[in-house]
Every structure is written in structure tokens, then in C-alpha cells.
Write a protein that holds these residues in place. Structure first.
Motif, short mmCIF file in Angstrom:
data_model
loop_
_atom_site.label_atom_id
_atom_site.label_comp_id
_atom_site.label_asym_id
_atom_site.label_seq_id
_atom_site.Cartn_x
_atom_site.Cartn_y
_atom_site.Cartn_z
N ALA A 229 0.85 -1.20 0.00
CA ALA A 229 0.00 0.00 0.00
C ALA A 229 0.88 1.24 0.00
O ALA A 229 1.93 1.27 0.65
N GLN A 230 0.42 2.23 -0.77
CA GLN A 230 1.07 3.54 -0.76
C GLN A 230 0.05 4.52 -0.21
O GLN A 230 -1.09 4.53 -0.69
N THR A 231 0.44 5.37 0.74
CA THR A 231 -0.52 6.35 1.24
C THR A 231 0.07 7.75 1.22
O THR A 231 1.28 7.94 1.41
N HIS A 232 -0.78 8.72 0.96
CA HIS A 232 -0.40 10.13 0.99
C HIS A 232 -1.39 10.86 1.89
O HIS A 232 -2.61 10.80 1.65
N GLU A 233 -0.86 11.49 2.92
CA GLU A 233 -1.71 12.30 3.81
C GLU A 233 -1.18 13.73 3.78
O GLU A 233 0.04 13.94 3.79
N SER A 234 -2.09 14.67 3.74
CA SER A 234 -1.65 16.07 3.70
C SER A 234 -2.69 16.99 4.31
O SER A 234 -3.90 16.72 4.23
N PHE A 235 -2.19 18.07 4.93
CA PHE A 235 -3.05 19.17 5.42
C PHE A 235 -3.02 20.35 4.46
O PHE A 235 -3.67 21.36 4.73
N VAL A 236 -2.23 20.27 3.41
CA VAL A 236 -1.95 21.47 2.60
C VAL A 236 -2.40 21.32 1.15
O VAL A 236 -1.97 22.10 0.29
N ALA A 237 -3.25 20.34 0.88
CA ALA A 237 -3.65 20.06 -0.51
C ALA A 237 -4.96 20.78 -0.83
O ALA A 237 -6.05 20.27 -0.57
N ARG A 238 -4.83 21.96 -1.38
CA ARG A 238 -6.03 22.72 -1.76
C ARG A 238 -6.65 22.11 -3.01
O ARG A 238 -5.93 21.73 -3.94
#
Ligand code: NDP
Length: 333
Positions: A229-238
Motif C-alpha cells: 500500500a502507498q498512502t499520501h496524507e496532507s493538510f496542505v492540498a487545496r
């Protein structure tokens, strides 16, 4: 049940109406560190009691259950206090700040024979339940890969401790990777074994706190097969859309927009017969999650995510943070 709310938080204002939509649930009071915030929350939501002291509130209000949505470093001690007072506990994620604390919480709930749930709301999604069924039924063959894009823009009213306070459990790994780890365990019915994580500051977080993370997680299925599994988490993705892509030997499942609090999203299946959309009606995630918890407290079934599920998700996130520090794969304990 009579409920106490520990934490005058933003998410509590969403959970409260969900609880009120479930028959027989009454929220009797709230605890905050600030007398003003407690009073304002109680006034706004029509609660009889407002307190600044957890022990006093538990002794006076004698709730049957508590919902804990304080900042993360408080979850463990508040849960232990509520269990000792005989309450069932629905605790927010991450369950605690260390595995040892999460284990104490799980052990205390077992010793008290009370229900401990973790509010991993994404398990309540009908779309995710459908994906899980399709995976389990072999609809896309043997699953070997998953990609998760859970990159969002943290709304301004939440741009506080998450971005600058490691002591409160800030950072996107403890905030969102825990959800992804739990959701993948649920969807794949497989266990995370190793993780490699890279983190970054991409505009919002400060100090030692990350606002972006990408990981590779190795899962082990019940038959021993490995799923990457590959995961991407972000707070800055408008202006980003969340995505979940599960690939198998005979086809794939692709979901857009399901990794939110809205309980919606769209799902497609692709295989030798072509592509088709699978219609799934939106649901109220917190109604479903708390409904299951209420039934579990009455002896009917289990919470959607138990304390142990919360612990496993945390173990993945903590191993990810350790990996981000030393640049190596970490085993997930
Ligand atoms: P908030 O920042 O809204 O609240 C967290 C705490 O911060 C509150 O308990 C309160 O402390 C304090 N606080 C709230 N407003 C203010 C203010 N104006 N000034 C100063 N302090 C304030 O956090 P969230 O609601 O976003 O998150 C709370 C918990 O819930 C976290 O553990 C988070 O991970 C989890 N969460 C889970 C979600 C889910 O879907 N499962 C979604 C969102 C959050 P006090 O109570 O002492 O007044």
C-alpha cells in the motif's frame, strides 16, 4: 445512555447531533479545561452540566458513557478515569500518544468489562463496506496493491495544535495516517507489518510537526500473501479529491471522494467486462459509528473500531514516524 462529553472540541459539535438522532441517548454535560469554553459549549448545545474537572464530573453526573474528543495527549488518562468510573468509552483517534498507553486503555476496558471504541469514522461508510465485500468475495481477484490519497486542506478553524504542537499529538501522521491504516486493515482484512514513511512541511506546519506524509506499508493477508500500500496524507492540498485505488489480479476498484467526513463518494469497478460505476447511497458516518457503539454497549455486537483497532492504527502511525526519523523501514509491533 446518559453521555458525558470530555473535550469542548470542534468534532464534538458534529457528534452531538448524531448521538441525539439515535434513540435513547442523552448528553448530560461537557468537560473542558476552560470554564468559559465548557459553559459556552453547554449553553450552545443545551447541556445541563459544564465542568473543568473530569473526576468531579464523572462522580457528579454519573454518565453511562463518555465521548472523548480532547487533544490527543489527554485521551489515555481521561479514558482510564472514565473506565474506572464504570463508563463505556468512545475515544477519538489517535487513541493515545504511545503504544504502552493504548495498551493500558485496552486492558483497563477489558478489566472493567466496558466497551472501548475508537472513532475511526471511515469504517461507517457504505461505500467502504461495499469495497470490503467486493475484495472479500474475490471480485477483483487476489489483491496485491493499494493507493490512498488522503490529502486535504486543513480548514482555517482547525489550524491550531495540529500544526505546531507535538506534545498535543499534532501532525498529519497521527491525525490522518491512523485513519488510513485502520481503513486498509478493514478493507483488506490484512495486517500491516512494515512501514516506510517520508514527511515534509509544505506550508502550514511549524517546528517539529509535519503537514505532509507519504508511506509504503506492507500488509500481510490471512493466507500470508503480501499486499503493498502507498498512502499520501496532507493538510496542505487545496482543491484535491481523495482517492482510493485497490488493484487485484482480475480487476480494480477505484473510489473518489470517500475519505472525508461526509459519508459520500463514488466507486467504480474495472475488469474484463469493462468499467461500471457501483452506486452506493451516502450515509451519515457518525450516526452509524455511534449507533454501532450504542448497540455494543447494550451487548449487541461490537463497535465498528475497537480499542485494539485503534491501537493497531496507532502502531502503524508511530512506526511511520520512527521511519521518517531514520529513513528505514520499521516493523509494526
Ligand atoms: P479542536 O481543536 O476543535 O478541539 C480540541 C481541544 O482544543 C478541545 O477539546 C478544547 O479543549 C480545545 N479548544 C477548542 N476550541 C478552542 C479554542 N477556541 N481555543 C482554545 N482551545 C480550544 O479539535 P478537533 O475537534 O478537531 O479534534 C479533537 C479530537 O478529535 C482529536 O483527537 C482529533 O484527532 C479527533 N478528531 C476525529 C475526527 C474523526 O472523524 N474521527 C475528526 C476530527 C477530529 P478543552 O476541551 O479543554 O476546552
Amino acid at each position: 445512555m446518559r453521555w458525558g462529553f470530555i473535550g469542548a472540541s470542534n468534532i464534538a459539535t458534529r457528534v452531538l447531533p448524531a448521538l441525539r438522532r439515535i434513540g435513547g441517548q442523552e448528553v448530560v454535560g461537557v468537560v473542558s479545561r476552560s470554564a468559559e469554553r465548557a459553559a459556552a459549549f453547554a449553553r450552545e448545545h443545551g447541556l445541563a452540566q459544564a465542568d473543568t474537572d473530569v473526576a468531579r464530573f464523572l462522580a457528579e453526573a454519573q454518565p453511562d458513557a463518555v465521548y472523548i474528543s480532547s487533544t490527543n495527549e489527554q485521551h489515555c488518562e481521561q479514558t482510564l478515569a472514565a473506565l474506572a468510573a464504570g463508563c463505556h468509552v468512545m475515544c477519538e483517534k489517535p487513541l493515545a500518544m504511545s503504544l504502552a498507553d493504548a495498551q493500558r486503555m485496552v486492558d483497563a476496558a477489558a478489566a472493567a468489562t466496558r466497551v472501548l471504541g475508537t472513532n475511526h469514522h471511515l469504517r461507517a461508510s457504505a461505500l467502504h463496506a461495499r469495497m470490503r465485500e467486493l475484495v472479500a468475495a474475490g471480485a477483483i481477484g487476489r489483491v496485491h496493491g493499494v493507493q490512498v490519497s488522503h490529502a486535504v486542506y486543513l480548514p482555517p478553524h482547525l489550524q491550531g495544535w495540529r500544526l505546531d504542537d507535538p506534545a498535543a499529538g499534532g501532525g498529519v501522521v497521527l491525525d490522518i495516517l491512523v485513519h488510513d491504516a485502520d481503513l486498509l486493515r478493514y478493507l483488506l482484512q490484512a495486517e500491516p507489518r512494515r512501514i516506510h514513511t517520508s514527511v515534509a512541511q509544505a506550508g502550514l506546519a511549524k517546528g517539529a510537526v509535519e503537514d505532509s506524509a507519504m508511506s509504503v506499508i506492507e500488509f500481510e493477508a490471512a493466507d500470508g500473501a503480501r499486499i503493498l500500500a502507498q498512502t499520501h496524507e496532507s493538510f496542505v492540498a487545496r482543491h484535491a479529491v481523495t482517492r482510493l485505488h485497490i488493484t487485484g489480479t482480475e480487476g480494480s476498484l477505484y473510489a473518489e471522494g470517500s475519505l472525508t467526513q461526509a459519508g459520500a463518494g463514488r466507486l467504480w469497478q474495472r475488469d474484463a467486462n469493462g468499467e461500471r460505476e457501483i452506486e452506493v447511497a451516502p450515509v451519515e458516518l457518525y450516526d452509524i459509528g455511534f449507533g454501532a457503539f450504542v448497540r455494543a454497549c447494550a451487548g449487541d455486537g461490537a463497535p465498528l473500531a475497537s480499542g485494539i483497532d485503534g491501537l493497531r492504527a496507532m502502531a502503524t502511525a508511530l512506526a511511520g514516524l520512527a521511519s521518517a526519523r531514520d529513513g528505514r523501514f520499521h516493523a509494526i509491533d
